[in-house]
Motif scaffolding. Structure first.
Motif, PDB file in Angstrom:
ATOM      1  N   GLU A   4      13.520  -4.415  -7.212  1.00  0.00           N
ATOM      2  CA  GLU A   4      13.705  -4.611  -8.762  1.00  0.00           C
ATOM      3  C   GLU A   4      13.095  -3.302  -9.583  1.00  0.00           C
ATOM      4  OE1 GLU A   4      12.019  -7.444 -12.037  1.00  0.00           O
ATOM      5  OE2 GLU A   4      12.583  -8.448  -9.906  1.00  0.00           O
ATOM      6  N   ARG A   5      11.986  -2.938  -8.954  1.00  0.00           N
ATOM      7  CA  ARG A   5      11.591  -1.769 -10.021  1.00  0.00           C
ATOM      8  C   ARG A   5      12.370  -0.500  -9.754  1.00  0.00           C
ATOM      9  NH1 ARG A   5       6.982   0.184  -8.047  1.00  0.00           N
ATOM     10  NH2 ARG A   5       6.835  -1.535  -6.269  1.00  0.00           N
ATOM     11  N   LYS A   6      12.680  -0.214  -8.512  1.00  0.00           N
ATOM     12  CA  LYS A   6      13.728   0.988  -8.305  1.00  0.00           C
ATOM     13  C   LYS A   6      15.128   0.796  -9.077  1.00  0.00           C
ATOM     14  CE  LYS A   6      13.970   4.799  -6.244  1.00  0.00           C
ATOM     15  NZ  LYS A   6      13.110   5.754  -6.613  1.00  0.00           N
ATOM     16  N   ILE A   7      15.522  -0.412  -8.962  1.00  0.00           N
ATOM     17  CA  ILE A   7      16.767  -0.644  -9.654  1.00  0.00           C
ATOM     18  C   ILE A   7      16.863  -0.540 -11.000  1.00  0.00           C
ATOM     19  CG2 ILE A   7      18.514  -2.463 -10.392  1.00  0.00           C
ATOM     20  CD1 ILE A   7      18.279  -3.663  -7.655  1.00  0.00           C
ATOM     21  N   LYS A   8      15.597  -0.751 -11.818  1.00  0.00           N
ATOM     22  CA  LYS A   8      15.400  -0.471 -13.139  1.00  0.00           C
ATOM     23  C   LYS A   8      15.420   0.919 -13.530  1.00  0.00           C
ATOM     24  CE  LYS A   8      13.470  -4.916 -14.495  1.00  0.00           C
ATOM     25  NZ  LYS A   8      12.207  -5.697 -14.993  1.00  0.00           N
ATOM     26  N   GLU A   9      14.594   1.739 -12.408  1.00  0.00           N
ATOM     27  CA  GLU A   9      14.136   3.091 -12.930  1.00  0.00           C
ATOM     28  C   GLU A   9      15.443   3.883 -12.639  1.00  0.00           C
ATOM     29  OE1 GLU A   9      12.384   6.607  -9.985  1.00  0.00           O
ATOM     30  OE2 GLU A   9      11.361   4.533  -9.920  1.00  0.00           O
ATOM     31  N   LEU A  10      16.437   3.495 -11.538  1.00  0.00           N
ATOM     32  CA  LEU A  10      17.616   4.134 -11.516  1.00  0.00           C
ATOM     33  C   LEU A  10      18.515   3.870 -12.792  1.00  0.00           C
ATOM     34  CD1 LEU A  10      18.361   3.587  -7.683  1.00  0.00           C
ATOM     35  CD2 LEU A  10      17.719   5.700  -8.658  1.00  0.00           C
ATOM     36  N   MET A  11      18.441   2.823 -13.235  1.00  0.00           N
ATOM     37  CA  MET A  11      19.529   2.475 -14.295  1.00  0.00           C
ATOM     38  C   MET A  11      18.915   3.130 -15.649  1.00  0.00           C
ATOM     39  SD  MET A  11      20.429  -1.785 -13.908  1.00  0.00           S
ATOM     40  CE  MET A  11      20.800  -2.208 -15.343  1.00  0.00           C
ATOM     41  N   GLN A  12      17.588   3.247 -15.660  1.00  0.00           N
ATOM     42  CA  GLN A  12      17.080   4.112 -16.803  1.00  0.00           C
ATOM     43  C   GLN A  12      17.439   5.542 -16.588  1.00  0.00           C
ATOM     44  OE1 GLN A  12      12.875   3.151 -16.691  1.00  0.00           O
ATOM     45  NE2 GLN A  12      12.975   1.373 -18.076  1.00  0.00           N
ATOM     46  N   GLU A  13      17.546   6.114 -15.713  1.00  0.00           N
ATOM     47  CA  GLU A  13      17.846   7.419 -15.355  1.00  0.00           C
ATOM     48  C   GLU A  13      19.223   7.553 -15.816  1.00  0.00           C
ATOM     49  OE1 GLU A  13      16.783   8.591 -11.294  1.00  0.00           O
ATOM     50  OE2 GLU A  13      14.791   8.305 -11.690  1.00  0.00           O
ATOM     51  N   GLU A  14      20.125   6.715 -15.338  1.00  0.00           N
ATOM     52  CA  GLU A  14      21.525   6.833 -15.542  1.00  0.00           C
ATOM     53  C   GLU A  14      21.891   6.820 -17.167  1.00  0.00           C
ATOM     54  OE1 GLU A  14      25.890   4.510 -14.822  1.00  0.00           O
ATOM     55  OE2 GLU A  14      24.176   4.293 -13.426  1.00  0.00           O
ATOM     56  N   ASN A  15      21.114   5.819 -17.809  1.00  0.00           N
ATOM     57  CA  ASN A  15      21.321   5.774 -19.341  1.00  0.00           C
ATOM     58  C   ASN A  15      20.722   7.122 -19.888  1.00  0.00           C
ATOM     59  OD1 ASN A  15      22.287   3.157 -19.218  1.00  0.00           O
ATOM     60  ND2 ASN A  15      20.394   2.227 -19.490  1.00  0.00           N
ATOM     61  N   GLN A  16      19.711   7.848 -19.337  1.00  0.00           N
ATOM     62  CA  GLN A  16      19.261   9.028 -19.778  1.00  0.00           C
ATOM     63  C   GLN A  16      20.108  10.079 -19.878  1.00  0.00           C
ATOM     64  OE1 GLN A  16      16.556   9.555 -21.837  1.00  0.00           O
ATOM     65  NE2 GLN A  16      15.805   7.557 -21.585  1.00  0.00           N
ATOM     66  N   ARG A  17      20.760  10.155 -18.577  1.00  0.00           N
ATOM     67  CA  ARG A  17      21.944  11.194 -18.323  1.00  0.00           C
ATOM     68  C   ARG A  17      22.893  10.789 -19.425  1.00  0.00           C
ATOM     69  NH1 ARG A  17      20.769  10.279 -12.379  1.00  0.00           N
ATOM     70  NH2 ARG A  17      22.566   8.590 -12.698  1.00  0.00           N
TER      71      ARG A  17
ATOM     72  N   PHE B 273       0.901  -1.347   0.209  1.00  0.00           N
ATOM     73  CA  PHE B 273       0.097   0.003   0.085  1.00  0.00           C
ATOM     74  C   PHE B 273       0.925   1.289   0.016  1.00  0.00           C
ATOM     75  CE2 PHE B 273      -3.171   3.145   1.812  1.00  0.00           C
ATOM     76  CZ  PHE B 273      -4.102   2.703   0.858  1.00  0.00           C
ATOM     77  N   ILE B 274       2.144   1.236   0.423  1.00  0.00           N
ATOM     78  CA  ILE B 274       2.888   2.334   0.448  1.00  0.00           C
ATOM     79  C   ILE B 274       3.813   2.194  -0.596  1.00  0.00           C
ATOM     80  CG2 ILE B 274       2.492   3.074   3.130  1.00  0.00           C
ATOM     81  CD1 ILE B 274       5.088   1.678   3.774  1.00  0.00           C
ATOM     82  N   GLY B 275       4.019   1.401  -1.491  1.00  0.00           N
ATOM     83  CA  GLY B 275       4.902   1.276  -2.450  1.00  0.00           C
ATOM     84  C   GLY B 275       6.031   0.394  -2.285  1.00  0.00           C
ATOM     85  N   LEU B 276       6.028  -0.182  -1.284  1.00  0.00           N
ATOM     86  CA  LEU B 276       7.299  -1.100  -0.756  1.00  0.00           C
ATOM     87  C   LEU B 276       7.068  -2.549  -0.894  1.00  0.00           C
ATOM     88  CD1 LEU B 276       8.678   1.024   2.138  1.00  0.00           C
ATOM     89  CD2 LEU B 276       9.303   1.130  -0.110  1.00  0.00           C
ATOM     90  N   GLY B 277       6.402  -2.967  -1.755  1.00  0.00           N
ATOM     91  CA  GLY B 277       6.081  -4.401  -2.179  1.00  0.00           C
ATOM     92  C   GLY B 277       6.950  -5.324  -2.407  1.00  0.00           C
ATOM     93  N   LYS B 278       7.044  -6.605  -2.699  1.00  0.00           N
ATOM     94  CA  LYS B 278       7.968  -7.458  -3.128  1.00  0.00           C
ATOM     95  C   LYS B 278       8.707  -7.015  -4.342  1.00  0.00           C
ATOM     96  CE  LYS B 278       5.158 -11.385  -1.670  1.00  0.00           C
ATOM     97  NZ  LYS B 278       4.592 -12.665  -1.979  1.00  0.00           N
ATOM     98  N   ASP B 279       8.312  -6.375  -5.203  1.00  0.00           N
ATOM     99  CA  ASP B 279       9.107  -6.129  -6.473  1.00  0.00           C
ATOM    100  C   ASP B 279       9.570  -4.665  -6.492  1.00  0.00           C
ATOM    101  OD1 ASP B 279       6.497  -4.968  -6.914  1.00  0.00           O
ATOM    102  OD2 ASP B 279       6.363  -5.447  -8.694  1.00  0.00           O
ATOM    103  N   TRP B 280       9.553  -4.116  -5.505  1.00  0.00           N
ATOM    104  CA  TRP B 280       9.744  -2.527  -5.350  1.00  0.00           C
ATOM    105  C   TRP B 280      11.408  -2.361  -5.713  1.00  0.00           C
ATOM    106  CZ3 TRP B 280      13.329  -0.265  -1.973  1.00  0.00           C
ATOM    107  CH2 TRP B 280      13.454   0.941  -2.021  1.00  0.00           C
TER     108      TRP B 280
END
Length: 106
Positions: free
Chosen positions: A84-97, A75-82
């Motif tokens: 993994e999703r955060k790692i992907k998000e950070l990798m995408q941000e780095e690629n964008q930079r 409910f607060i966004g910290l589920g099982k796949d949180w």
């Protein structure tokens, strides 16, 4: 046969979850309806001592714990796949930079 069993198990889990959610909202409704009565009784009969804070805060704590057990980390966004999703998000941000950096160079 096994798929029927799996569907039954999913149904039973979903039914249990709905019952837990319903129980939580019943608990919350009881709190919302009861606390004004408690505060009113306190202020009418013993206005010099505000003891109503004890049940208000105690019951609010119980509701918070109940909420967390029913809705959990998802409910607060910290589920099982949180993670993994955060790692992907950070990798995408780095690629964008990197892409932006190389586009600025040219």
């Amino acid at each position: 046969m096994e798929t029927q069993f799996v569907k039954e198990q999913q149904f039973l889990r979903a039914k249990k979850k709905v019952k837990e959610i319903k129980t939580f909202y019943t608990h919350l409704l009881a709190y919302v309806l009861t606390m004004p009565i408690v505060v009113t009784v306190n202020l009418i009969f013993v206005p010099q001592f505000h003891w109503f804070w004890f049940p208000v805060l105690g019951w609010a704590t119980a509701i918070l714990i109940h909420w967390f057990t029913v809705f959990g980390k998802n409910f607060i966004g910290l589920g099982k796949d949180w993670e993994e999703r955060k790692i992907k998000e950070l990798m995408q941000e780095e690629n964008q930079r990197k892409i932006q950096f190389f586009n600025d160079k040219s």
